[in-house]
Design an enzyme around this catalytic site. Structure first.
Site, PDB file in Angstrom:
ATOM      1  CG  ASP A  88     -24.635   6.076 141.039  1.00 12.92           C
ATOM      2  OD1 ASP A  88     -25.534   5.912 140.847  1.00 12.92           O
ATOM      3  OD2 ASP A  88     -23.989   7.068 140.674  1.00 12.92           O
ATOM      4  CD  GLU A 123     -26.380  10.279 134.602  1.00 11.80           C
ATOM      5  OE1 GLU A 123     -26.499  11.228 134.385  1.00 11.80           O
ATOM      6  OE2 GLU A 123     -25.592   9.807 135.433  1.00 11.80           O
ATOM      7  CD  GLU A 166     -20.812   3.740 134.357  1.00  9.42           C
ATOM      8  OE1 GLU A 166     -19.509   4.006 134.428  1.00  9.42           O
ATOM      9  OE2 GLU A 166     -21.739   4.693 134.551  1.00  9.42           O
TER      10      GLU A 166
END
Length: 779
Positions: A526, A609, A613
């Site tokens: 991430d 996911e 973002e």
């Protein structure tokens, strides 16, 4: 756990407390002499085949655009960032707990952590990787050891049968259609795996018995053949599925062509090419038993290529294979950018090209010249539709880019720019005064998460933008600017709860937390999500500080530029010669989006996911490019955003007319978690519909309007969000309603402008000021 092997709903790791935001991750997070240019028959005598260990970098022979033109205007031409010095000394240097793989040089190049081949670098090296259309993995099965390869058909997909639409679908894994080995390999313990030339779109794997006896596997995304080059070893090919028949179709002066029918009725073509491109007539292969094919004798440098399709035009590429992909791009005008995958190839073929397969978003973006290279071959990908075959040494594409996207509120899909009435400005000011005067960004962001702290900082950064550029309130701006710069200083000086470290093993900026903290940031999960919020905050501070101080006195930017660009270099390094960070850690140029999973093995590969973002990560880079005057950086970010729009609308966000995903799945409207091998309509932190849908919407900025079309928002609202909106009473409600500004700005503004607005409806990264400013700009 590998979910894809069972025809039951795959469990989703729970995040504790039923938090409405992303919480701590599960354990573990996200479970789980030079090479010859490929010559044509009409060219001069081919050169000798390359030996392992030599550089894979040579120009491709196929180049439809003028190289001089592309190179002179190439947006990827280094340097893009002018300062590639060592990371600031505030980052402690650490060794990563995950050992580096067996590579030919243990000290020089940064290692990719989020790429298609990373699975193979971890643990016992047996997890599959997907080059598309093939899956490849190292098998340590005592009966069938070696490098395994497979291709799955759409008809083999397994769909959830407990819900309508199905919650998930996946492709079966670890079907050993073929296993490459050598007759000299007695057990898997004989084999030494070596990984070489690991770049962001390719790598080379060696299975070695000794320094002179090895099998070489160039692994390149989109490769049309599974290619193995045998060096001083006897050819042996095995199958767990079983060989029903082996038929020699033809043997000519260049290669031998064989049809292999497996016991599952699949037909594959095997091409065998000798290194001198003069195929010996006495060379034979035969069935030793129903699971084994062997050769009559060995040929040093034998090129073995498997194709899952059998159309005759593939013969034109036999003997040629890609080894490396170079990326180039060129701005055409303010609306379009060209980009190219330029494949370095080795070997020799009749066409002078190799065989490559394109995903639907590639095909949609191809320039007219690519149509001439298309052949009548198509193979299913795992989760991204039908791939199309091309005889080519390059992919040449053009996409529309959001040149007009900047800091200011815009609704690109509605073709609207900001226009505020005095009444709306008063409402925005009322919210801003309250949020600035009652705010404490320094304390609020003092938490043990780069992700959540970044969201909080960016929330205040967008309020700062509003106070200065929309409200033109200098006093309010200076008050918030002071608070925000103090809050940022904690991170710039690396004094936060979990300081960042510089990992000297894989080379990157990682959290000092454990693998289970902050979504696995310390294992490279991430990073593009986390760091982009900090980059956006820095860009807005720099913009406002410069405006207040004067253009010639942008001290905040210059004092903190190295720290900000260190974060960019970590998650999206743009320079291929950066000695401290890999190039494009997160962004996958072939798939057209980022992968969130880092150094965690996974039976279904990498995953993502949150499309929104991901967009935010490239938007952050563009904003930083704008504020620093780096046109190459903004051009690269524009290109990424242009590609993302097509990719997300094809594979992640489903309008009713979507023809790429299975028709029974598009009723979900969003993918949920998209893996390389499956799609699971879920999240890592819960199964509520608002979680699954709005994690693909957060944060709502001007960039959202580039990807999320009004029609998509309308369908998602009517089918998924409107039925549940009255039951959502937390921060997800604010995200849902601000998302509606992309369709009906007035409806959205009316919600946020209620006199008795409940601030519990705001996510911790969302302000009422920005919600009113964005929705009110177009209503």
């Amino acid at each position: 756990m590998c979910y894809s092997r069972q025809a039951i709903p795959p469990p989703v790791p729970n995040r504790p407390g039923g938090t409405t935001n992303r919480g701590p991750p599960p354990l573990p997070p996200r479970a789980n002499v030079q090479p010859p240019v490929c010559s044509s028959e009409n060219s001069s005598k081919p050169r000798e085949n390359r030996v392992a260990g030599e550089s894979l970098r040579t120009p491709s022979s196929s180049n439809p655009l003028a190289d001089s033109q592309v190179n002179s205007d190439n947006i990827f031409q280094s340097p893009v960032l002018s300062n590639l010095k060592a990371p600031p000394s505030v980052f402690n240097k650490v060794q990563h707990p995950v050992p580096k793989p067996n590579i030919d040089d243990q000290s020089v190049d940064p290692l990719e952590t989020n790429k298609f081949y990373t699975n193979m670098l971890l643990d016992d090296n047996t997890q599959p990787i997907w080059t598309h259309p093939y899956s490849i993995w190292f098998s340590r099965d005592p009966e069938l050891f070696g490098l395994a390869a497979n291709h799955t058909l759409a008809s083999q997909r397994v769909f959830d049968t407990t819900t309508n639409p199905p919650r998930f679908y996946f492709n079966p894994t670890n079907i050993k259609s073929f296993v490459f080995k050598a007759r000299e390999f007695v057990s898997s313990n004989d084999i030494k795996l070596e990984f070489r030339d690991m770049k962001h779109m390719s790598m080379c794997l060696l299975m070695s018995l000794s320094s002179s006896q090895f099998i070489e596997f160039p692994l390149v995304q989109g490769m049309g053949f599974v290619t193995a080059i045998y060096h001083d070893l006897g050819f042996e090919l095995r199958s767990a599925v079983g060989f029903r028949s082996l038929e020699r179709i033809s043997v000519n002066e260049r290669y031998g062509k064989y049809n292999i029918q497996l016991e599952n009725n699949r037909n594959w073509i095997l091409y065998l090419t000798s290194p001198d491109y003069s195929f010996p007539q006495d060379f034979q292969i035969s069935l030793l038993d129903s699971n084994t094919i062997i050769s009559s004798h060995k040929i040093n440098g034998l090129i073995c290529q498997l194709s899952a399709d059998s159309v005759p035009s593939i013969d034109m590429a036999a003997g040629c294979y890609p080894v490396y992909c170079d990326l180039s791009g060129q701005t055409v005008d303010e609306h379009f950018t060209n980009y190219r995958f330029n494949y370095t190839v080795a070997g020799y073929s009749q066409s002078g090209t190799t065989l490559m397969y394109a995903l639907p978003h590639h095909k949609a973006a191809f320039t007219p010249e690519m149509q001439e290279r298309e052949i009548a071959s198509s193979l299913d990908s795992t989760v991204k539709g039908l791939m199309t075959g091309y005889l080519t040494n390059s992919f040449d594409m053009q996409v529309q880019v959001p040149q007009e996207l900047g800091f200011e509120p815009v609704a690109l899909s509605l073709n609207k720019k900001a226009d505020y009435s005095q009444e709306k400005l008063s409402k925005i000011r009322e919210a801003a005064v309250q949020e600035v005067q009652l705010s404490d960004p320094q304390q609020e962001s003092n938490i043990d998460s780069m992700y959540f702290s970044g969201k909080i900082l960016a929330k205040y950064a967008w309020i700062l933008y509003v106070t200065h550029y929309i409200l033109h309130d200098e006093n309010l701006t200076k008050e918030l600017l002071s608070k925000l710069t103090i809050a940022m200083e904690r991170f710039i000086s690396n004094q936060q709860v979990l300081p960042l470290n510089y990992d000297v093993s894989w080379k990157g900026i990682i959290s000092s937390g454990s693998s289970s903290q902050d979504f696995g940031n310390s294992y490279y999960n991430d990073h593009h999500f986390h760091y982009s919020y900090h980059v956006i905050t820095a860009a807005i501070i720099s913009l406002v500080d410069s405006d207040l101080s004067g253009v010639t006195n942008n001290s905040w930017l210059e004092n903190n530029r190295d720290w900000v660009e260190c974060l960019i270099r970590d998650y999206s390094g743009v320079d291929n010669d950066d000695p401290y960070f890999p190039q494009f850690r997160s962004f996958d140029w072939f798939n057209g989006h980022s992968w969130a999973k880092g150094l965690f093995p996974s039976g279904d590969g990498k995953d993502e996911e949150s499309t929104s973002e991901d967009v935010n990560s490239c938007y952050a880079i563009k904003l930083w490019g704008l504020v620093t005057g780096n046109s190459k950086l903004t051009d690269i970010a524009n290109l990424q955003l242009g590609i993302m729009r097509n990719v997300f609308q094809s594979y992640f966000l489903y309008e009713s007319n979507n023809t790429v995903q299975p028709k029974e799945f598009i009723g979900n409207k969003v993918s949920g978690i998209l893996f390389e091998n499956k799609i699971d309509h879920a999240t890592y932190f819960g199964m509520e519909p608002q979680y699954i849908h709005m994690i693909h919407a957060i944060p709502i900025t001007s960039a959202s309007s580039w990807v999320r079309t009004p029609n998509f928002v309308k369908e998602e609202w009517e089918e998924k969000m409107q039925p549940i909106i009255d039951q959502v009473n937390d921060g997800w409600k604010g995200i849902i309603m601000l998302n509606m500004a992309l369709l009906d700005p007035k409806f959205s503004y009316d919600f946020f402008s209620q006199p008795d607005f409940n601030r519990n409806f705001l996510d911790n990264g969302q302000s009422l000021t920005w919600s009113l400013a964005y929705s009110g700009a177009f209503s």
